[in-house]
Design an enzyme around this catalytic site. Structure first.
Site, PDB file in Angstrom:
ATOM      1  N   GLY A  86       0.820  -1.200   0.000  1.00 24.82           N
ATOM      2  CA  GLY A  86       0.000   0.000   0.000  1.00 24.82           C
ATOM      3  C   GLY A  86       0.858   1.255   0.000  1.00 24.82           C
ATOM      4  CG  LEU A  87       1.899   3.410   3.045  1.00 22.70           C
ATOM      5  CD1 LEU A  87       3.199   3.404   3.844  1.00 22.70           C
ATOM      6  CD2 LEU A  87       1.021   4.556   3.537  1.00 22.70           C
ATOM      7  CB  CYS A  88       1.220   3.382  -3.972  1.00 23.31           C
ATOM      8  SG  CYS A  88       0.268   1.881  -3.868  1.00 23.31           S
ATOM      9  N   GLY A  89      -1.035   6.023  -2.661  1.00 27.02           N
ATOM     10  CA  GLY A  89      -2.140   6.877  -3.071  1.00 27.02           C
ATOM     11  C   GLY A  89      -3.360   6.059  -3.429  1.00 27.02           C
TER      12      GLY A  89
END
Lengths: 286, 141
Positions: A86-89
């Site tokens: 994750g952590l990709c907008g």
């Protein structure tokens, strides 16, 4: 009312978070550069393959191959390419939303899924959709053998007539700022025609053209799958880089406002103390 | 024939991962499915499937070797394009690793318990390893 100490603590924690987001941004940027290079270096092969395929197919009177066979689309397979992390907008969210509307459109009982990447699997595992197979942890060390494995599996599903059509749903890498969710028909292959206007070279064939076509088509499917995976990887890294960049900027901004508030509060406390001392002294004079 | 034959032809070896070789060469020998093919500049157009083997080309009077694992070759009078699943230049090959791979594949082939699929895989691995070793041998010579 926040005390000085509260604010200092918050600034400290934001500073830590900022350090992490900035590190992630730098890592994503350097891996993105690498991923982009790989897209470029995969291109000559893909182009040559296409040219070869066209010249062979254009020469055949009739193209007969299980991968070109068209059937009534009773069962559709959707290959959902998400990220492993994750952590990709909105990268994964956009894909999942698109996958859901795809399911709505074609009917949940007609569509089954093959998921590539952990995020898509995690989401659809708990939902009433059939997941034929899942591929996780492919993006960390992505190479051609992953695409080969995926393509072979898909080809088998198609030739055994377990499914009648296969679509890819993935993020296309447009530029560092733009990723676009894309649905692409994978199988059956569109009939291949020789490029118009070009005259055909008269080849000596070591093998009959039909045999060559049979050998070329699966290879072409592998290349197509590899391209989709490479695109998705680059898009993911670009999305992460942008997301982490804005997270870092937000942290900067937040720290700035907090620091301002801290200074004001500190100044207020000092002023208050001075007033107390001064008014105390004045009280004694009279 | 009125035209004189050209003295050089473009060789391009590409894999899905990268471009391995690109340049002007004077002669190339390709491991085709039906046997090795020698190609000189001005060759008639030809298409063939490849089998794992050692590709040799001559550039500026020197011979170079590349290990090829399956793919296709397109020969045109002025260029030769090799689409390979994998290709390594002789000097890039890790001999020890190839040797290990060969031994591992041989071990697997000796075990009768393996399934048809696994046997096929092991045989392919063995062929690849032997082909790598063959090419690597030329690097030293």
């Amino acid at each position: 009312m926040a005390t000085l100490r509260d604010i200092r603590r918050r600034i400290g924690s934001i500073r830590n978070t900022r350090q992490i987001t900035r590190a992630m941004k730098v890592v994503a940027a350097s891996r993105l550069r690498h991923a982009q290079e790989r897209i470029f270096s995969a291109r000559p092969y893909a182009n040559q393959m296409m040219a070869l395929l066209q010249s062979v197919a254009g020469r055949l009177e009739q193209q007969e191959h299980p991968l070109l066979a068209r059937r009534a689309e009773n069962k559709i397979l959707l290959v959902l390419v998400t990220a492993d992390r994750g952590l990709c907008g909105a990268f994964n969210a956009n894909l999942i939303r698109a996958a859901q509307s795809y399911l709505e459109e074609y009917g949940k009982d007609r569509v089954s899924l093959v998921t590539v990447g952990r995020k898509g699997r995690d989401f659809f595992r708990r939902r009433p959709v059939e997941i034929v197979s899942e591929h996780v942890n492919v993006f960390r060390y992505l190479d051609f053998s992953h695409a080969q494995k995926l393509a072979r599996e898909l080809i088998e599903l198609y030739t055994q007539e377990s499914v009648d059509a296969i679509d890819f749903l993935y993020n296309e890498f447009k530029s560092v700022m733009v990723q676009q969710v894309k649905v692409e028909r994978y199988l059956p292959i569109e009939p291949i025609s020789a490029p118009k206007g070009e005259f055909l070279v008269d080849y000596i064939y070591e093998q009959p053209p039909a045999d060559l076509l049979r050998a070329l088509l699966p290879r072409y499917m592998e290349v197509e799958a590899f391209r989709a995976l490479l695109e998705s990887q680059a898009a993911e890294l670009a999305a992460r880089m942008t997301a982490m960049d804005s997270a870092t900027n937000n942290a900067d901004e937040l720290m700035e406002t907090l620091r301002l508030r801290l200074n004001r509060l500190r100044q207020a406390a000092i002023t208050k103390e001075i007033i107390e001392v001064v008014s105390g002294a004045q009280a004694l004079e009279y | 024939m009125a035209d004189t034959l050209p003295i050089g032809t473009q060789l391009r070896i590409v894999t899905p991962e990268r471009e391995v070789v690109e340049g002007e060469i004077s002669e190339v020998s390709i491991p085709g499915k039906g046997g090795y093919l020698g190609v000189l500049p001005g060759h008639a157009p030809l298409l063939t499937e490849l089998q794992p083997g050692d590709l040799t080309y001559r550039q500026d009077g020197l011979d170079f070797h590349v290990a090829i694992h399956c793919g296709f070759a397109e020969v045109l009078p002025d260029r030769v394009i090799i689409l390979a699943d994998a290709a390594e230049r002789a000097e890039e090959i890790d001999v020890e690793r190839a040797e290990r791979a060969r031994r591992r594949a041989e071990e697997r082939l000796k075990q009768p318990s393996e399934s048809e699929e696994e046997m096929r895989e092991a045989r392919e691995a063995l062929r690849r390893a032997i082909c790598r070793l063959e090419t690597a041998r030329h690097a030293k010579a």
